[in-house]
Design an enzyme around this catalytic site. Structure first.
Site, short mmCIF file in Angstrom:
data_model
loop_
_atom_site.label_atom_id
_atom_site.label_comp_id
_atom_site.label_asym_id
_atom_site.label_seq_id
_atom_site.Cartn_x
_atom_site.Cartn_y
_atom_site.Cartn_z
N SER A 15 0.79 -1.23 0.00
CA SER A 15 0.00 0.00 0.00
C SER A 15 0.82 1.28 0.00
O SER A 15 0.35 2.32 0.43
CB SER A 15 -0.94 0.00 1.22
OG SER A 15 -0.26 -0.39 2.39
N THR A 16 2.05 1.24 -0.50
CA THR A 16 2.84 2.46 -0.58
C THR A 16 2.55 3.26 -1.85
O THR A 16 2.99 4.40 -1.99
CB THR A 16 4.36 2.16 -0.51
OG1 THR A 16 4.69 1.25 -1.57
CG2 THR A 16 4.72 1.55 0.83
N GLY A 20 -3.51 0.14 -3.48
CA GLY A 20 -3.35 -0.07 -2.04
C GLY A 20 -3.24 1.24 -1.28
O GLY A 20 -3.84 1.41 -0.21
N TYR A 154 0.23 -14.07 -14.27
CA TYR A 154 -0.45 -13.05 -13.48
C TYR A 154 -1.95 -13.31 -13.43
O TYR A 154 -2.57 -13.32 -12.36
CB TYR A 154 -0.18 -11.67 -14.08
CG TYR A 154 -1.00 -10.56 -13.47
CD1 TYR A 154 -0.72 -10.06 -12.20
CD2 TYR A 154 -2.09 -10.01 -14.17
CE1 TYR A 154 -1.48 -9.04 -11.64
CE2 TYR A 154 -2.84 -8.99 -13.62
CZ TYR A 154 -2.54 -8.51 -12.35
OH TYR A 154 -3.30 -7.51 -11.80
#
Length: 264
Positions: A15-16, A20, A154
């Protein structure tokens, strides 16, 4: 609308930046205490400071951990306080031809995209069930349904996230705990923005023109007809994190801009 989050504590993995970060920010706006996460202390500290600047008085802190490392995840789990809301957001992707995706590539993306949510949920869900209160949210992708040919590994992990989420929801029967997934669409995150700016510079074209061309080429089925702002996905996550969403459990909710050409 009061979404009743002022007494809640949330943990948002990965979440940086991007989705997020947007989810953490919107949870903070609603009064929740939020613990953010990134791979390095430097990234976490920078994101915490940015959130404190944008939302004065926000109860935000951070824990650095690389979800590709079991040891670092174990340290993170040991450092977590009581968590009311778990957002399994961390994930990686890469464009790679299927024939070039080796076993290590598959194992690495599986560890981060799938096992991160499994390990966090395995640790936190029993506590939520014991308290008869809690929310777990998996941030999946439309790529889990419409598997990209150049990102099959992915897409497969995003499909697995949906399966894990639905299975965990079955364990919450007759409780006030819910587990749901969000099927996100093509968002204009920091990584996408950098790529678009590089293409625009190389082609000597305005960024907005390149954005529009790329989007229409890659996502012609979109009903929104533009990239999604991460905050627009975060709004749905905030609702699912709220006590108001108690009747929504075991569900996959779409915030894909209508990219998927399906009814359900």
């Amino acid at each position: 609308m009061d979404v009743q989050l002022t007494s809640k504590t949330a943990f948002v993995s990965g979440s940086t930046q991007g989705i997020g970060f947007a989810i953490a920010k919107e949870l903070l706006r609603e009064g929740a205490a939020v613990i953010i996460n990134g791979r390095t202390p430097e990234k976490v500290d920078a994101a915490v400071k940015r959130l404190q600047q944008e939302i004065p008085g926000a109860a935000v802190s951070g824990i650095a951990a690389d979800f590709g490392s079991v040891a670092e995840v174990d340290q993170l789990l040991a450092a977590l306080p009581r968590i009311d809301i778990l957002v399994n957001n961390v994930g990686i992707f890469e464009l790679k031809p299927f024939a070039d995706i080796n076993d290590d590539d598959w194992a690495h993306i599986f560890q981060i995209n799938v096992m991160s949510g499994i390990r966090l949920s395995r640790y936190l869900l029993p506590e939520m069930l014991a308290r008869n209160e809690g929310r777990i949210i998996f941030i999946s992708s439309e790529s889990g349904v419409n598997i990209p040919e150049q990102m099959i590994h992915y897409g497969a992990t995003k499909t697995m996230m949906l399966a894990v989420s639905r299975g965990l929801a079955g364990l919450t029967k007759n409780t006030a705990v819910t587990v749901n997934s969000i099927l996100g669409g093509p968002a204009y995150s920091e990584g996408v923005a950098v790529a678009v700016e590089q293409i625009a510079a190389a082609q000597h074209q305005p960024v907005e023109q390149v954005k529009q061309h790329l989007f229409k080429t890659i996502n012609p089925t979109s009903l929104l007809q533009r990239f999604i702002d991460p905050t627009e996905i975060a709004h749905l996550a905030v609702y699912l994190a709220s006590p108001l969403s108690i009747a929504t459990n075991g569900a996959v909710l779409r915030a894909d801009g209508g990219v998927l050409n399906t009814i359900l």
